[in-house]
Design a protein around this motif. Sequence first.
Motif, mmCIF file in Angstrom:
data_model
loop_
_atom_site.group_PDB
_atom_site.id
_atom_site.type_symbol
_atom_site.label_atom_id
_atom_site.label_comp_id
_atom_site.label_asym_id
_atom_site.label_seq_id
_atom_site.Cartn_x
_atom_site.Cartn_y
_atom_site.Cartn_z
ATOM 1 N N ARG A 142 0.833 -1.201 0.000
ATOM 2 C CA ARG A 142 0.000 0.000 0.000
ATOM 3 C C ARG A 142 0.872 1.256 0.000
ATOM 4 N NH1 ARG A 142 -5.282 -0.359 2.160
ATOM 5 N NH2 ARG A 142 -4.937 1.499 3.437
ATOM 6 N N GLU A 143 0.464 2.220 -0.824
ATOM 7 C CA GLU A 143 1.191 3.486 -0.852
ATOM 8 C C GLU A 143 0.925 4.268 0.434
ATOM 9 O OE1 GLU A 143 1.637 4.767 -5.481
ATOM 10 O OE2 GLU A 143 -0.340 5.059 -4.574
ATOM 11 N N GLN A 144 1.930 5.010 0.852
ATOM 12 C CA GLN A 144 1.839 5.763 2.101
ATOM 13 C C GLN A 144 1.971 7.256 1.805
ATOM 14 O OE1 GLN A 144 5.175 3.670 3.931
ATOM 15 N NE2 GLN A 144 3.757 2.613 5.293
ATOM 16 N N PHE A 145 1.037 8.017 2.361
ATOM 17 C CA PHE A 145 0.971 9.455 2.091
ATOM 18 C C PHE A 145 0.961 10.233 3.400
ATOM 19 C CE2 PHE A 145 -0.757 7.347 -1.567
ATOM 20 C CZ PHE A 145 -0.413 8.135 -2.656
ATOM 21 N N VAL A 146 1.506 11.440 3.329
ATOM 22 C CA VAL A 146 1.517 12.340 4.475
ATOM 23 C C VAL A 146 1.058 13.722 4.022
ATOM 24 C CG1 VAL A 146 2.950 13.494 6.212
ATOM 25 C CG2 VAL A 146 3.355 11.087 5.663
ATOM 26 N N ALA A 147 0.266 14.392 4.860
ATOM 27 C CA ALA A 147 -0.186 15.751 4.568
ATOM 28 C C ALA A 147 0.027 16.627 5.791
ATOM 29 C CB ALA A 147 -1.664 15.753 4.174
ATOM 30 N N TRP A 148 0.228 17.910 5.533
ATOM 31 C CA TRP A 148 0.364 18.887 6.609
ATOM 32 C C TRP A 148 -0.784 19.887 6.514
ATOM 33 C CZ3 TRP A 148 2.450 20.055 11.110
ATOM 34 C CH2 TRP A 148 2.458 21.389 11.541
ATOM 35 N N PHE A 149 -1.394 20.212 7.665
ATOM 36 C CA PHE A 149 -2.469 21.205 7.678
ATOM 37 C C PHE A 149 -2.404 21.991 8.978
ATOM 38 C CE2 PHE A 149 -6.911 22.628 8.224
ATOM 39 C CZ PHE A 149 -7.064 23.297 7.017
ATOM 40 N N GLU A 150 -2.771 23.261 8.895
ATOM 41 C CA GLU A 150 -2.746 24.130 10.070
ATOM 42 C C GLU A 150 -4.150 24.663 10.354
ATOM 43 O OE1 GLU A 150 0.529 27.004 10.040
ATOM 44 O OE2 GLU A 150 1.387 25.855 8.371
ATOM 45 N N PRO A 151 -4.959 23.917 11.090
ATOM 46 C CA PRO A 151 -6.318 24.385 11.400
ATOM 47 C C PRO A 151 -6.301 25.475 12.460
ATOM 48 C CG PRO A 151 -5.875 22.346 12.568
ATOM 49 C CD PRO A 151 -4.660 22.610 11.708
ATOM 50 N N GLU A 152 -7.384 26.208 12.543
ATOM 51 C CA GLU A 152 -7.507 27.222 13.584
ATOM 52 C C GLU A 152 -7.935 26.600 14.909
ATOM 53 O OE1 GLU A 152 -10.073 30.358 12.408
ATOM 54 O OE2 GLU A 152 -8.881 30.935 10.659
ATOM 55 N N HIS A 153 -8.603 25.453 14.830
ATOM 56 C CA HIS A 153 -9.147 24.818 16.025
ATOM 57 C C HIS A 153 -8.741 23.342 16.067
ATOM 58 C CE1 HIS A 153 -11.405 28.503 16.541
ATOM 59 N NE2 HIS A 153 -11.874 28.377 15.311
ATOM 60 N N ARG A 154 -9.111 22.674 17.147
ATOM 61 C CA ARG A 154 -8.716 21.273 17.347
ATOM 62 C C ARG A 154 -9.734 20.351 16.664
ATOM 63 N NH1 ARG A 154 -4.837 20.957 21.356
ATOM 64 N NH2 ARG A 154 -5.238 18.730 21.495
ATOM 65 N N ILE A 155 -9.717 20.342 15.345
ATOM 66 C CA ILE A 155 -10.784 19.687 14.573
ATOM 67 C C ILE A 155 -10.388 18.338 13.993
ATOM 68 C CG2 ILE A 155 -11.834 21.889 13.945
ATOM 69 C CD1 ILE A 155 -10.423 21.519 11.176
ATOM 70 N N VAL A 156 -9.177 17.873 14.267
ATOM 71 C CA VAL A 156 -8.672 16.673 13.586
ATOM 72 C C VAL A 156 -9.606 15.478 13.777
ATOM 73 C CG1 VAL A 156 -6.790 14.992 13.494
ATOM 74 C CG2 VAL A 156 -6.286 17.435 13.659
#
Length: 297
Positions: A142-156
């Motif tokens: 399986r391919e493995q991916f990573v993303a970066w995000f900067e939310p304003e709130h704790r929404i993960v």
Amino acid sequence: MRSIVIEPEYEAWRAAARRLLAEGVAPEEVLWVDDAREGSLFVQEEAAAMKAVQAGGAVKVPPAFLDMARSAAAHTDARRWGLLYRVLWRLTLGAERHLLAMATDRDVRQLQDWCKAVGRDIHKMHAFVRFRLVGTDDATGREQFVAWFEPEHRIVRLAAPFFEKRFAGMDWSILTPYECAHWDGTRLHFTAGVPRSSAPDEDALDDLWRTYYRSIFNPARVKISAMQSEMPKKYWKNLPEASLIAGLIAESTQRVQGMLETEERVVKPAPNNAYLKALHAMNGTEAADGTQESGTP
């Protein structure tokens, strides 16, 4: 005054709120602290408050409040825990069962505002996460991916199920300063937040994103203020296609003029196809004279 130190998560607040409610502790007697590192600044919570609530102490809470509380808890305003407990108290021991229907109530309005802000942040995360390929699992392929995000709130935790469903066929991690979400094909789990340096910078997929964005960019429909409202500039630094925006906008006038100067293409007649005729019949397509269109020229 009782100091309650909890992890900054809805589940931690709910567990503590249930204990307090069962003991009849009024909202004004509670000081909420959602950062354990600050706990030493306050009087620690009495051991008795940490005991499990007896079954007979349960109270009925409107489901609508639980949904609102789960969303509002993701906001970063430090007042959220105290306000949530005050509303919970009013709904239960305060006998204000219809409180949530009172749109003019100050507490209810504040919760609604927080929920709207969290909802907008989730929408932005769904729209602006860009995964980058980092490798392939040797055992599963399986391919493995990573993303970066900067939310304003704790929404993960609220936003992650969307990605679990949409990208179930690949392993991925979404890294944020607050918390990180990970999917391995069978289980969704969360870890502590990380700095931006932990995320990859670029991969071959970035070129694909830029090619796609350039192909769908319509210069005739450019509305810069509307675009920046939907895609605020603070997200641009993490979007591979964002580097194209300034150039595409600058070229938009020329491209629109070129579109206007291009001669119209002759519209080809619909093919005489039995399948298309059947579709027209099903949709009730009729000619101007009221007869069924045949699809022939």
